[in-house]
Enzyme design. Structure first.
Site, mmCIF file in Angstrom:
data_model
loop_
_atom_site.group_PDB
_atom_site.id
_atom_site.type_symbol
_atom_site.label_atom_id
_atom_site.label_comp_id
_atom_site.label_asym_id
_atom_site.label_seq_id
_atom_site.Cartn_x
_atom_site.Cartn_y
_atom_site.Cartn_z
ATOM 1 N N PHE A 1 26.267 59.748 17.784
ATOM 2 C CA PHE A 1 27.344 59.245 17.509
ATOM 3 C C PHE A 1 27.607 58.003 18.711
ATOM 4 C CE2 PHE A 1 28.709 63.621 16.387
ATOM 5 C CZ PHE A 1 29.295 63.268 14.944
ATOM 6 N N SER B 1 27.559 54.040 8.290
ATOM 7 C CA SER B 1 28.950 53.625 7.843
ATOM 8 C C SER B 1 28.648 52.715 6.498
ATOM 9 C CB SER B 1 29.526 52.660 8.863
ATOM 10 O OG SER B 1 30.555 52.182 8.464
ATOM 11 N N TYR C 1 29.067 44.419 14.259
ATOM 12 C CA TYR C 1 29.016 45.973 14.275
ATOM 13 C C TYR C 1 28.353 46.564 13.095
ATOM 14 C CZ TYR C 1 30.934 50.455 12.996
ATOM 15 O OH TYR C 1 30.660 51.748 12.488
ATOM 16 N N LYS D 1 24.409 48.707 12.495
ATOM 17 C CA LYS D 1 24.193 49.943 11.680
ATOM 18 C C LYS D 1 23.168 49.666 10.767
ATOM 19 C CE LYS D 1 27.553 52.292 13.444
ATOM 20 N NZ LYS D 1 27.315 53.513 14.382
ATOM 21 N N ASN E 1 42.734 49.641 12.465
ATOM 22 C CA ASN E 1 42.771 50.440 11.436
ATOM 23 C C ASN E 1 44.008 51.091 10.870
ATOM 24 O OD1 ASN E 1 39.908 51.631 12.873
ATOM 25 N ND2 ASN E 1 39.890 50.574 10.779
HETATM 26 P P1 NAD Z 1 34.611 56.828 19.219
HETATM 27 O O1 NAD Z 1 34.586 55.442 19.981
HETATM 28 O O2 NAD Z 1 35.782 57.610 19.524
HETATM 29 O O3 NAD Z 1 33.307 57.604 19.768
HETATM 30 C C1 NAD Z 1 32.212 57.190 20.452
HETATM 31 C C2 NAD Z 1 31.750 57.632 21.808
HETATM 32 O O4 NAD Z 1 30.817 57.080 22.204
HETATM 33 C C3 NAD Z 1 33.027 57.244 22.701
HETATM 34 O O5 NAD Z 1 33.355 58.367 23.350
HETATM 35 C C4 NAD Z 1 32.192 56.287 23.543
HETATM 36 O O6 NAD Z 1 32.631 56.677 24.846
HETATM 37 C C5 NAD Z 1 30.489 56.650 23.475
HETATM 38 N N1 NAD Z 1 29.686 55.673 23.824
HETATM 39 C C6 NAD Z 1 29.692 54.568 23.440
HETATM 40 N N2 NAD Z 1 28.682 53.847 23.895
HETATM 41 C C7 NAD Z 1 27.938 54.826 24.457
HETATM 42 C C8 NAD Z 1 26.773 54.709 25.502
HETATM 43 N N3 NAD Z 1 26.159 53.443 25.532
HETATM 44 N N4 NAD Z 1 26.397 55.865 26.050
HETATM 45 C C9 NAD Z 1 27.211 57.038 26.062
HETATM 46 N N5 NAD Z 1 28.295 57.044 25.280
HETATM 47 C C10 NAD Z 1 28.837 56.069 24.454
HETATM 48 O O7 NAD Z 1 34.132 56.471 17.770
HETATM 49 P P2 NAD Z 1 34.128 57.465 16.544
HETATM 50 O O8 NAD Z 1 35.211 56.842 15.485
HETATM 51 O O9 NAD Z 1 34.124 58.679 16.993
HETATM 52 O O10 NAD Z 1 32.932 57.043 15.937
HETATM 53 C C11 NAD Z 1 31.549 57.676 16.175
HETATM 54 C C12 NAD Z 1 30.475 57.033 15.518
HETATM 55 O O11 NAD Z 1 30.629 56.807 14.084
HETATM 56 C C13 NAD Z 1 30.279 55.605 16.018
HETATM 57 O O12 NAD Z 1 28.808 55.221 16.030
HETATM 58 C C14 NAD Z 1 30.730 54.754 14.837
HETATM 59 O O13 NAD Z 1 30.300 53.572 14.647
HETATM 60 C C15 NAD Z 1 30.675 55.873 13.516
HETATM 61 N N6 NAD Z 1 31.320 55.431 12.442
HETATM 62 C C16 NAD Z 1 32.797 55.525 12.743
HETATM 63 C C17 NAD Z 1 33.829 55.209 11.968
HETATM 64 C C18 NAD Z 1 35.333 55.170 12.033
HETATM 65 O O14 NAD Z 1 35.973 54.797 11.190
HETATM 66 N N7 NAD Z 1 35.678 55.792 13.048
HETATM 67 C C19 NAD Z 1 33.124 54.672 10.552
HETATM 68 C C20 NAD Z 1 31.865 54.740 10.259
HETATM 69 C C21 NAD Z 1 31.114 55.071 11.387
HETATM 70 C C1 UD1 Z 2 37.205 49.232 8.569
HETATM 71 C C2 UD1 Z 2 35.984 48.417 8.854
HETATM 72 C C3 UD1 Z 2 34.957 49.327 8.691
HETATM 73 C C4 UD1 Z 2 34.841 50.511 9.499
HETATM 74 C C5 UD1 Z 2 36.405 51.263 8.995
HETATM 75 C C6 UD1 Z 2 36.573 52.400 9.736
HETATM 76 C C7 UD1 Z 2 36.328 45.983 8.263
HETATM 77 C C8 UD1 Z 2 35.862 44.993 7.282
HETATM 78 N N1 UD1 Z 2 35.748 47.016 8.012
HETATM 79 O O1 UD1 Z 2 37.278 49.539 7.212
HETATM 80 O O2 UD1 Z 2 33.595 48.895 8.986
HETATM 81 O O3 UD1 Z 2 34.029 51.521 9.030
HETATM 82 O O4 UD1 Z 2 37.425 50.271 9.438
HETATM 83 O O5 UD1 Z 2 36.625 52.279 11.306
HETATM 84 O O6 UD1 Z 2 37.183 45.808 9.225
HETATM 85 N N2 UD1 Z 2 45.360 47.607 6.183
HETATM 86 C C9 UD1 Z 2 46.450 47.151 6.095
HETATM 87 N N3 UD1 Z 2 47.332 46.844 7.304
HETATM 88 C C10 UD1 Z 2 46.721 47.323 8.531
HETATM 89 C C11 UD1 Z 2 45.370 47.600 8.760
HETATM 90 C C12 UD1 Z 2 44.839 47.728 7.295
HETATM 91 O O7 UD1 Z 2 47.217 46.912 4.990
HETATM 92 O O8 UD1 Z 2 47.251 47.141 9.630
HETATM 93 C C13 UD1 Z 2 44.542 47.865 4.862
HETATM 94 C C14 UD1 Z 2 43.385 47.014 4.850
HETATM 95 O O9 UD1 Z 2 43.410 46.036 4.155
HETATM 96 C C15 UD1 Z 2 42.550 47.970 3.857
HETATM 97 C C16 UD1 Z 2 43.056 49.498 4.213
HETATM 98 O O10 UD1 Z 2 44.328 49.262 4.915
HETATM 99 O O11 UD1 Z 2 42.770 47.825 2.467
HETATM 100 C C17 UD1 Z 2 42.109 50.204 5.296
HETATM 101 O O12 UD1 Z 2 41.951 49.093 6.366
HETATM 102 P P1 UD1 Z 2 41.207 49.842 7.764
HETATM 103 O O13 UD1 Z 2 41.677 51.002 7.973
HETATM 104 O O14 UD1 Z 2 41.184 48.525 8.867
HETATM 105 O O15 UD1 Z 2 39.710 50.109 7.241
HETATM 106 P P2 UD1 Z 2 38.387 49.472 6.596
HETATM 107 O O16 UD1 Z 2 38.926 47.640 6.598
HETATM 108 O O17 UD1 Z 2 38.166 49.709 5.175
#
Ligand code: NAD
Ligand code: UD1
Length: 336
Positions: free
Chosen positions: A81, A125, A150, A154, A200
C-alpha cells in the site's frame, strides 16, 4: 499467512490489517508515518485485541527495510500500500511522487527476491485506465494515459511488476485496481483523515456536515449524466479490505500476473451521494454548484465480474452504510 503490509498504518492498509487478522493471518506492518499517525496501532489493538508487529521504516531505505525482512523471517506475501496518493500534489511535486512510489516498489522487489518471497498484491487504481472510452471498465481495457504523475506511477509500477514476473515466473502478482474508496471502520476509530482541505468528496461532505467546513462545492452539474453531476463507483473501505483477503487466497494458486477491479459495479452521482449522506445521517449538506473541475470525467465505474468469479468476492455494503461510517469517524475519531 505471514503478510508484510507496507503502508499498513494508512486509511486502506489499517482496515486491511484488521481484515487479515479476522481471517487468521498475521500482518507485519511497515510504514514511515508520512501520511499516518502512530496511534493507529493502538486503535487496531483496541478493535482487534491484538497488536501486530509494526516497523517504522521507509520502504525506499534498503538497509532499514532489509532489517525487517531479516528480523521477521518467513514472510509469505506482501501487500504493498505504501505510496503517496494525492493527485493534485503529484502535479506540483512530480519528482517526489516518482521517487517515493517507484523506489519503494523497486527496493521491495529486490528484498523479496533476496529473501525468497514470491507473492505480491499491489494497490493499483482505476486511474490506470486514463480517460475511459466506455464504462463500466473491465480489466482488459487499455491501461495508460493517466492524467497526472500519481496515476503514471501506478501505470509504471504495474508494468514493472509484469516485467519482474516475465523474468521470474515464480513471482505472483495481483494488481488490485480500486475505484473510489470511502467510509470508515464502524467503531468510529479508524478512517480517512486528510491534512488540510480535502480533495476527495467524501471527507469534504463529512467535514461540511460536522461544521468544520461551510459548504460543499459540487464540481459541475452539466455533465452528460442523468442529473448532470459526475458519476463514480464508491466502495466501502471494509469491502475493499476484504478484497485483499480474497486476493491472498487466490495468490497461493500461483496465478502469475492478474488484475482485478475492486468497486461495486454501481455508479453514484454527486447529488445521489449527497442524498444518501443526508438519509443515512439525518444531517443536511449545504452545497453550491461550481464549474467542472479540470481533469474530471463524467462517469467512471467498474465491472467487477472478474473479482466475483475468480476471487469469490463482491462488495456487500452500500453507499449509505459508507456515509454513516464516514460521518461517525468524522465526529469521533478524526482530528477536529
Ligand atoms: P494513505 O496515505 O492513508 O496510506 C498510505 C500509507 O503509506 C501511509 O500510512 C504512509 O505513511 C505510507 N507511506 C507512504 N510512503 C511510504 C514509504 N516510502 N515507506 C513507508 N510507508 C510509506 O493512503 P490510502 O488511501 O490508504 O492508500 C493506500 C494505497 O492505495 C496507496 O498506494 C494509494 O495510492 C492506493 N489507492 C488509494 C485510493 C484512495 O482513494 N484512497 C484509490 C486508489 C489507490
Ligand atoms: C480522485 C482521483 C483518483 C483517485 C481517487 C480516490 C482525480 C482526477 N482522480 O478520483 O485518481 O484514485 O480520487 O482518491 O483526481 N467532487 C465535487 N466536489 C468536491 C470533490 C469532488 O463535486 O469537493 C466530485 C468530482 O467532480 C467527482 C466526484 O465528486 O465527480 C468524486 O471526486 P473525488 O472524490 O475527488 O474522486 P475522483 O476525482 O473520482
Amino acid at each position: 499467512m505471514r503478510v508484510l503490509v507496507t503502508g499498513g498504518m494508512g486509511f486502506i492498509g489499517s482496515e486491511t490489517v484488521l481484515a487479515l487478522m479476522e481471517n487468521g493471518h498475521e500482518p507485519i506492518l511497515v510504514d514511515n508515518l508520512s501520511n499516518s499517525k502512530e496511534d493507529v496501532l493502538d486503535k487496531i489493538e483496541k478493535i482487534s485485541g491484538k497488536r501486530p508487529h509494526f516497523h517504522k521504516v521507509d520502504c525506499c531505505d534498503y538497509e532499514g527495510f532489509r532489517k525487517v525482512f531479516e528480523e521477521e523471517k518467513n514472510i509469505e506475501a506482501v501487500i504493498h500500500f505504501a505510496g503517496l496518493k494525492a493527485v493534485g500534489e503529484s502535479t506540483r511535486k512530480p519528482i517526489e511522487y516518482y521517487t517515493n512510489n517507484l523506489l519503494s516498489t523497486l527496493v521491495l522487489l529486490r528484498l523479496m527476491k533476496e529473501y525468497g518471497v514470491h507473492n505480491i498484491i499491489f494497490s493499483s487504481s482505476a486511474t490506470v485506465y486514463g480517460v475511459p472510452k466506455r464504462v463500466p471498465l473491465v480489466e482488459s481495457d487499455p491501461v495508460g494515459g493517466a492524467t497526472n504523475p500519481y496515476g503514471e506511477t501506478k501505470v509504471m509500477i504495474e508494468r514493472i511488476l509484469e516485467d519482474a514476473n516475465k523474468a521470474d515466473p515464480s513471482l505472483n502478482v495481483i494488481l488490485l485496481r480500486y475505484f473510489n474508496p470511502i467510509g470508515a471502520h464502524p467503531s468510529g476509530l479508524l478512517g480517512e483523515d486528510p491534512n488540510g482541505i480535502p480533495n476527495n468528496i467524501m471527507p469534504y461532505i463529512s467535514q461540511v456536515a460536522s461544521g468544520k467546513l461551510k459548504t460543499l462545492h459540487v464540481f459541475g452539474d452539466d455533465y452528460p449524466t442523468p442529473d448532470g453531476t459526475g458519476i463514480r463507483d464508491y466502495i466501502h473501505v471494509l469491502d475493499l479490505a476484504e478484497g485483499h483477503v480474497a486476493a491472498l487466497n487466490k495468490i497461493v494458486e500461483n496465478p502469475g500476473v492478474v488484475a482485478y477491479n475492486l468497486g461495486t459495479g454501481k455508479g453514484t452521482s454527486v447529488f445521489e451521494l449527497i442524498n444518501a449522506f443526508e438519509k443515512a445521517t439525518g444531517v443536511k449538506v449545504p452545497f453550491v454548484v461550481d464549474p467542472r473541475r479540470p481533469g474530471d470525467v463524467a462517469a467512471n465505474f467498474a465491472n467487477c465480474d472478474k473479482a466475483f468469479h475468480e476471487l469469490h468476492w463482491k462488495a456487500k455494503r452500500n453507499v449509505e452504510d459508507a456515509c454513516r461510517d464516514a460521518y461517525r469517524f468524522q465526529t469521533t475519531g478524526a482530528s477536529k
